[in-house]
Scaffold this motif. Structure first.
Motif, PDB file in Angstrom:
ATOM      1  N   MET A 256      34.983  51.253  25.507  1.00 25.72           N
ATOM      2  CA  MET A 256      33.921  50.562  26.233  1.00 25.72           C
ATOM      3  C   MET A 256      32.544  50.817  25.609  1.00 25.72           C
ATOM      4  SD  MET A 256      35.376  48.630  28.347  1.00 25.72           S
ATOM      5  CE  MET A 256      33.805  47.907  28.699  1.00 25.72           C
ATOM      6  N   LEU A 257      32.361  51.957  24.973  1.00 27.34           N
ATOM      7  CA  LEU A 257      31.072  52.242  24.335  1.00 27.34           C
ATOM      8  C   LEU A 257      30.779  51.296  23.177  1.00 27.34           C
ATOM      9  CD1 LEU A 257      30.924  56.115  24.509  1.00 27.34           C
ATOM     10  CD2 LEU A 257      29.260  54.516  25.481  1.00 27.34           C
ATOM     11  N   ASP A 258      31.820  50.637  22.661  1.00 27.08           N
ATOM     12  CA  ASP A 258      31.592  49.623  21.617  1.00 27.08           C
ATOM     13  C   ASP A 258      30.721  48.483  22.138  1.00 27.08           C
ATOM     14  OD1 ASP A 258      33.123  51.005  19.776  1.00 27.08           O
ATOM     15  OD2 ASP A 258      34.939  49.831  20.159  1.00 27.08           O
ATOM     16  N   PHE A 259      30.680  48.292  23.455  1.00 31.25           N
ATOM     17  CA  PHE A 259      29.913  47.207  24.060  1.00 31.25           C
ATOM     18  C   PHE A 259      28.526  47.642  24.528  1.00 31.25           C
ATOM     19  CE2 PHE A 259      34.418  46.280  24.678  1.00 31.25           C
ATOM     20  CZ  PHE A 259      34.500  45.047  24.043  1.00 31.25           C
ATOM     21  N   ALA A 260      28.212  48.919  24.390  1.00 33.03           N
ATOM     22  CA  ALA A 260      26.931  49.457  24.852  1.00 33.03           C
ATOM     23  C   ALA A 260      25.808  49.081  23.895  1.00 33.03           C
ATOM     24  CB  ALA A 260      27.017  50.981  24.976  1.00 33.03           C
ATOM     25  N   TYR A 261      24.588  49.134  24.421  1.00 30.50           N
ATOM     26  CA  TYR A 261      23.404  48.867  23.613  1.00 30.50           C
ATOM     27  C   TYR A 261      23.116  50.081  22.734  1.00 30.50           C
ATOM     28  CZ  TYR A 261      18.577  47.809  22.371  1.00 30.50           C
ATOM     29  OH  TYR A 261      17.415  47.564  21.678  1.00 30.50           O
ATOM     30  N   GLN A 262      23.127  49.896  21.450  1.00 28.35           N
ATOM     31  CA  GLN A 262      22.833  50.912  20.447  1.00 28.35           C
ATOM     32  C   GLN A 262      23.526  52.251  20.725  1.00 28.35           C
ATOM     33  OE1 GLN A 262      18.508  50.989  20.098  1.00 28.35           O
ATOM     34  NE2 GLN A 262      18.557  49.185  18.784  1.00 28.35           N
ATOM     35  N   PRO A 263      24.861  52.252  20.738  1.00 30.62           N
ATOM     36  CA  PRO A 263      25.565  53.517  20.982  1.00 30.62           C
ATOM     37  C   PRO A 263      25.351  54.514  19.846  1.00 30.62           C
ATOM     38  CG  PRO A 263      27.111  51.811  20.303  1.00 30.62           C
ATOM     39  CD  PRO A 263      25.772  51.137  20.484  1.00 30.62           C
ATOM     40  N   ASP A 264      25.304  55.761  20.207  1.00 30.11           N
ATOM     41  CA  ASP A 264      25.180  56.861  19.256  1.00 30.11           C
ATOM     42  C   ASP A 264      26.533  57.567  19.228  1.00 30.11           C
ATOM     43  OD1 ASP A 264      24.891  59.488  18.219  1.00 30.11           O
ATOM     44  OD2 ASP A 264      22.798  59.572  18.808  1.00 30.11           O
ATOM     45  N   PRO A 265      27.205  57.593  18.087  1.00 34.57           N
ATOM     46  CA  PRO A 265      28.548  58.182  18.039  1.00 34.57           C
ATOM     47  C   PRO A 265      28.603  59.633  18.516  1.00 34.57           C
ATOM     48  CG  PRO A 265      28.012  57.096  15.951  1.00 34.57           C
ATOM     49  CD  PRO A 265      26.777  57.064  16.794  1.00 34.57           C
ATOM     50  N   ALA A 266      27.522  60.354  18.381  1.00 30.16           N
ATOM     51  CA  ALA A 266      27.522  61.769  18.761  1.00 30.16           C
ATOM     52  C   ALA A 266      27.110  62.007  20.209  1.00 30.16           C
ATOM     53  CB  ALA A 266      26.592  62.554  17.839  1.00 30.16           C
ATOM     54  N   ARG A 267      26.248  61.138  20.780  1.00 25.94           N
ATOM     55  CA  ARG A 267      25.634  61.445  22.077  1.00 25.94           C
ATOM     56  C   ARG A 267      25.919  60.450  23.195  1.00 25.94           C
ATOM     57  NH1 ARG A 267      19.732  61.585  21.357  1.00 25.94           N
ATOM     58  NH2 ARG A 267      19.812  62.171  23.530  1.00 25.94           N
ATOM     59  N   SER A 268      26.440  59.271  22.879  1.00 21.00           N
ATOM     60  CA  SER A 268      26.643  58.250  23.916  1.00 21.00           C
ATOM     61  C   SER A 268      27.821  58.594  24.815  1.00 21.00           C
ATOM     62  CB  SER A 268      26.882  56.886  23.280  1.00 21.00           C
ATOM     63  OG  SER A 268      25.685  56.363  22.766  1.00 21.00           O
TER      64      SER A 268
END
Length: 107
Positions: free
Chosen positions: A71-83
């Motif tokens: 689901m984080l693939d759909f988030a606005y500007q996800p951060d691989p380390a912190r999102s």
């Protein structure tokens, strides 16, 4: 109760007491924290409760599961380390003092 600090994109902080057993998303929603839309109500079916976990908290939280990661693939500007999605973070005594930063917008 556990204290969680939600930091809006512009820097405004909201320090909220959240009951153990709830989610970080419910803490924001129930206390009127702007920037956590939670469109799916916590079902991990959207990304509108996306936050950036403060760096010092990243390793202290339980690992995300595959559904949250997808689901984080759909988030606005996800951060691989912190999102993270706040609907997937259960409030426990172990996260007392957690700090999360909200993105510029939710999508």
């Amino acid at each position: 109760m556990v204290k969680i600090t939600y930091v809006e994109f512009g820097g405004t902080e909201h320090v909220v007491d959240v009951p153990v057993g709830r989610t970080v998303m419910e803490g924001a929603r129930d206390n009127g924290v702007p920037g956590i839309d939670a469109d799916c109500g916590g079902a991990c079916a959207c990304s509108t409760c996306h936050v950036y976990v403060a760096p010092e908290w990243v390793e202290k939280l339980p690992a995300m599961d595959d559904m949250e990661e997808d689901m984080l693939d759909f988030a606005y500007q996800p951060d691989p380390a912190r999102s993270r999605l706040t609907c997937q973070i259960k409030v426990t005594e172990d996260i007392d003092g957690l700090v999360v930063n909200l993105p510029e917008k939710q999508i």
